[in-house]
Design a protein around this motif. Structure first.
Motif, PDB file in Angstrom:
ATOM      1  N   LEU A  85      -5.870   3.833   5.103  1.00 17.03           N
ATOM      2  CA  LEU A  85      -5.472   3.578   3.722  1.00 17.03           C
ATOM      3  C   LEU A  85      -4.376   2.520   3.638  1.00 17.03           C
ATOM      4  O   LEU A  85      -4.262   1.830   2.623  1.00 17.03           O
ATOM      5  N   ASP A 132      -1.971  14.107  -7.179  1.00 18.08           N
ATOM      6  CA  ASP A 132      -3.254  13.395  -7.215  1.00 18.08           C
ATOM      7  C   ASP A 132      -3.362  12.551  -8.489  1.00 18.08           C
ATOM      8  O   ASP A 132      -3.806  11.397  -8.459  1.00 18.08           O
ATOM      9  N   ARG A 182      -1.861  -1.218  -3.809  1.00 19.45           N
ATOM     10  CA  ARG A 182      -2.832  -0.128  -3.830  1.00 19.45           C
ATOM     11  C   ARG A 182      -2.117   1.213  -3.656  1.00 19.45           C
ATOM     12  O   ARG A 182      -1.132   1.314  -2.927  1.00 19.45           O
ATOM     13  N   ALA A 226      -1.953   3.796  -9.381  1.00 19.19           N
ATOM     14  CA  ALA A 226      -2.931   2.817  -8.889  1.00 19.19           C
ATOM     15  C   ALA A 226      -3.306   1.831  -9.992  1.00 19.19           C
ATOM     16  O   ALA A 226      -3.395   0.618  -9.757  1.00 19.19           O
ATOM     17  N   THR A 236      -1.126   9.582  -8.328  1.00 18.93           N
ATOM     18  CA  THR A 236      -1.742   8.566  -7.478  1.00 18.93           C
ATOM     19  C   THR A 236      -2.673   7.680  -8.295  1.00 18.93           C
ATOM     20  O   THR A 236      -2.625   6.451  -8.213  1.00 18.93           O
ATOM     21  N   ARG A 237      -3.516   8.304  -9.108  1.00 24.53           N
ATOM     22  CA  ARG A 237      -4.463   7.543  -9.921  1.00 24.53           C
ATOM     23  C   ARG A 237      -3.746   6.697 -10.976  1.00 24.53           C
ATOM     24  O   ARG A 237      -4.101   5.532 -11.216  1.00 24.53           O
ATOM     25  N   SER A 296      -9.115  -1.167   3.893  1.00 28.90           N
ATOM     26  CA  SER A 296      -9.354  -0.416   2.652  1.00 28.90           C
ATOM     27  C   SER A 296      -8.867  -1.221   1.445  1.00 28.90           C
ATOM     28  O   SER A 296      -8.475  -0.655   0.427  1.00 28.90           O
ATOM     29  N   ASN A 342      -3.157   5.264  -2.867  1.00 30.37           N
ATOM     30  CA  ASN A 342      -4.173   6.259  -2.530  1.00 30.37           C
ATOM     31  C   ASN A 342      -3.494   7.512  -1.983  1.00 30.37           C
ATOM     32  O   ASN A 342      -2.285   7.527  -1.739  1.00 30.37           O
ATOM     33  N   GLN A 359      -7.718   6.532  -5.081  1.00 28.89           N
ATOM     34  CA  GLN A 359      -8.635   7.508  -4.480  1.00 28.89           C
ATOM     35  C   GLN A 359      -7.871   8.593  -3.718  1.00 28.89           C
ATOM     36  O   GLN A 359      -6.803   8.347  -3.164  1.00 28.89           O
ATOM     37  N   SER A 389       0.850  -1.188   0.000  1.00 33.34           N
ATOM     38  CA  SER A 389       0.000   0.000   0.000  1.00 33.34           C
ATOM     39  C   SER A 389       0.885   1.238   0.000  1.00 33.34           C
ATOM     40  O   SER A 389       1.798   1.357   0.821  1.00 33.34           O
ATOM     41  N   MET A 438      -9.858  -0.406  -2.168  1.00 33.51           N
ATOM     42  CA  MET A 438      -9.809   1.029  -2.429  1.00 33.51           C
ATOM     43  C   MET A 438      -8.447   1.373  -3.029  1.00 33.51           C
ATOM     44  O   MET A 438      -7.406   1.154  -2.405  1.00 33.51           O
ATOM     45  N   THR A 439      -8.433   1.877  -4.233  1.00 30.22           N
ATOM     46  CA  THR A 439      -7.180   2.298  -4.854  1.00 30.22           C
ATOM     47  C   THR A 439      -7.443   3.428  -5.841  1.00 30.22           C
ATOM     48  O   THR A 439      -8.542   3.545  -6.397  1.00 30.22           O
TER      49      THR A 439
END
Length: 267
Positions: free
Chosen positions: A237, A171, A187, A178, A174-175, A242, A189, A248, A144, A245-246
């Protein structure tokens, strides 16, 4: 799913003070092995001791992570100490006021290098190790990565042009990471925070107490967050809770972006 990070190994950049230090200490108190890293060796020694605190799960590493060799040495030191790495928290960041109309202002180059490119290079290096571990471990979560961003990425304030752009780029990084790392069960985030009692904000408050009034007046919860509150969000995170969840960007800002006044700086 469990919120536990006990037994996992985390690298926390910017771990010599403020938010990075708070996250690292929180992780260590929850049973994780933590490698604190920072450019400021004196801060690491002052906060964690030399050798580090008596807890066997705490180590520190000093160096300039803008240098690729330093990143490689950081990973080697972590593996030597704890055998593996499961979590990376990119908490090192810099805030510099900038003049958007001054062509000689180099804040943009400085902050893109510090806040974006350094986080990218550290993530790439650590991810390679996580991928190797995933191949050895078989099924299950393999890593993570948590990036520290800011609500400045979505706000407009002329004096924070360079910082805002670097956060917006982080940001998107990050996406993108991911998606690239999802096949390896890693992951990625980010936490976009508002006003947190960091070292830089504490310094600013000492110079101008009106800043506190300004921040609280533009925050629905009417206060500045403690660094420990961001550490709790970072743990979420990082942990298996989580696990689906990735990519995000989780906002932790006391409701500040709900009001979104353009004139209010995102400290």
């Amino acid at each position: 799913m469990s919120f536990s990070i006990a037994g996992k190994t985390a690298i926390v950049t910017g771990g010599g003070n403020g938010i990075g230090l708070a996250i690292g200490r929180h992780f260590a108190s929850r049973g994780a092995n933590v490698m604190f890293t920072d450019m400021d060796e004196e801060a690491l020694i002052r906060e964690l001791g030399n050798p580090p605190e008596t807890e066997e799960n705490i180590r520190h590493f000093a160096g300039d992570l803008r240098e690729k060799l330093t990143i490689a040495n950081l990973l080697s030191a972590t593996i030597d100490a704890f055998d593996r790495v499961d979590i990376l928290v990119n908490a090192a960041r810099q805030i510099v006021a900038s003049d958007p109309l001054n062509p000689d202002d180099d804040a943009m180059e400085t902050l893109l290098d510090t806040n974006l490119m350094t986080a990218l290079r550290v993530s790439q290096t650590v991810a390679k190790r996580m991928i190797k571990q995933a191949e050895e471990d078989g099924d299950g979560p393999s890593g993570s990565i948590v990036n520290l961003s800011s609500i400045a990425a979505r706000r407009t304030h002329p004096d924070l042009l360079a910082y805002s752009v670097s956060c917006a780029a982080l940001d998107q990084m990050t996406r993108s990471l991911a998606v690239a790392l999802a096949p390896h069960r890693i992951r990625v985030n980010a936490l976009a925070f508002g006003s947190v009692m960091s070292a830089s904000l504490m310094s600013a408050l000492k110079d101008d107490d009106d800043i506190r009034t300004d921040i609280e007046g533009h925050t629905p919860l009417n206060r500045i967050a403690a660094a420990a509150e961001l550490a709790e969000a970072a743990q979420y995170l990082a942990c298996d809770a989580s696990g689906f969840m990735t990519g995000q960007v989780l906002t932790v800002d006391g409701g500040r972006t709900l009001l979104d006044p353009v004139a209010a700086p995102a400290h």
